[in-house]
Design a protein around this motif. Sequence first.
Motif, short mmCIF file in Angstrom:
data_model
loop_
_atom_site.label_atom_id
_atom_site.label_comp_id
_atom_site.label_asym_id
_atom_site.label_seq_id
_atom_site.Cartn_x
_atom_site.Cartn_y
_atom_site.Cartn_z
N GLN A 1 -43.76 21.23 36.20
CA GLN A 1 -42.60 21.87 35.56
C GLN A 1 -41.30 21.20 35.99
O GLN A 1 -40.39 21.01 35.18
CB GLN A 1 -42.58 23.37 35.91
CG GLN A 1 -43.69 24.18 35.28
CD GLN A 1 -43.61 24.18 33.77
OE1 GLN A 1 -42.53 24.15 33.18
NE2 GLN A 1 -44.78 24.21 33.12
N LYS B 1 -41.02 17.95 34.21
CA LYS B 1 -40.66 18.18 32.81
C LYS B 1 -39.16 18.46 32.68
O LYS B 1 -38.48 17.93 31.79
CB LYS B 1 -41.46 19.35 32.26
CG LYS B 1 -41.15 19.69 30.81
CD LYS B 1 -41.96 20.89 30.33
CE LYS B 1 -41.58 21.25 28.89
NZ LYS B 1 -42.32 22.44 28.42
N LYS B 2 -38.65 19.30 33.58
CA LYS B 2 -37.22 19.61 33.54
C LYS B 2 -36.38 18.38 33.83
O LYS B 2 -35.34 18.16 33.20
CB LYS B 2 -36.91 20.71 34.56
CG LYS B 2 -35.48 21.20 34.50
CD LYS B 2 -35.25 22.37 35.46
CE LYS B 2 -33.81 22.88 35.37
NZ LYS B 2 -33.59 24.02 36.30
#
Length: 397
Positions: A131, A134-135
């Motif tokens: 995550q 991805k950010k």
Amino acid sequence: MNLDLALQIAKNIKSKQKEAETYEQFVHLYRKQGNYQKALDMSQKFQKLTSEIINIETNKNAAELQEKYEADKREQQNKLLEADIETQKWQKQTIGIVACGLTLILLITGLAWWQIKNKNILLNHKNEELQAQKKQLENTLERLHQMREQLILSEKMASIGQLTAGIAHEINNPINFVSNNVQALKMDLTDIIQLMTKKQRENPHFITLNEEIQTLTESIERGIDRTQHIVNGLRIFARNEEAEFAKVDLHRCIDEALTLLSFEIKNRCQIIKRYGDITSVNGLHSKLNQVFLNILTNAVQAIWSIHPDSSSPTGSIEIVTLQAINMIEVRITDNGVGMDEETQKRIFEPFFTTKPIGEGTGLGMAICYGIILHHHGIISVSSKKGYGTTVLIELPI
């Protein structure tokens, strides 16, 4: 002919970079020849190719980042798959050991629970890492998009600046000629009136004609003043400042601009200063002063639209300064009329204005953009219709 040949070769080898450089040389050639129309055409082709090159580079970088993200994701999935296979293998071994006795089963069950718990913790940790990656990728793509927009706007402003320098010069000469001749004409009319007899001066037809002449000359003078104001704006916009940079106190620049606007601010809005402990920046005092004067003038005028005069003014302008690691930030926020999204996109375009005809040249924010860019800084605007506007300036220390 050499440039035509170079352009043909660039097209044959399909080199957009060489083709763009050739169009840029055409711009300089036609500007020297005084052919501003062809110079503008070549400049537009140059801008278009530059935008295509930037798009190609941006897409390439984005593809590389996406590929890296997908590779990392596949690697993590493989690791998770291996962990699942190991878990299954361990479970099969556990079934075989169950036959050895209930005591051993309880021991192995406890061990299994502990391992599964650790694996779940590992899986959660890996998911959090994915995550975060991805950010980070999304933030990188957003920065690339912002850089692309900034480069396109910089190229556009540079091309326009080259053309406006010549246009301003060409307009200034004939307008000075008209201005001088209008003054001479007024003097000649005064001399003619003095040569006339009293009876001729009192003739109703002459009186009407004289009033019409005075009205026409005043109208011409207003047109001359307006044109000279636009020419001066063009010169400021196109000027390449050669003065040496020196230490500049930004708080002093802001306070000087507020002093010049004290009459307009009175009974209109309150000024809220939130000055931080900032150091001086290297720059040109007069130019930075002009930036803050233009921005604060726009803020006051935006407040005029929806906040009337009052002994307790409802309009407000908040000025915040702070120092980051290697940057000074100045944030100016008003609660005026605000702007829609389309206006925000065009706010730095030369000659774009939302003011009525005759009240603005549309060069104020374009000049601000050029000055901040010359100081290696960044200027941006965020606004919402009916709620006000915020202008953010970032200057390197």
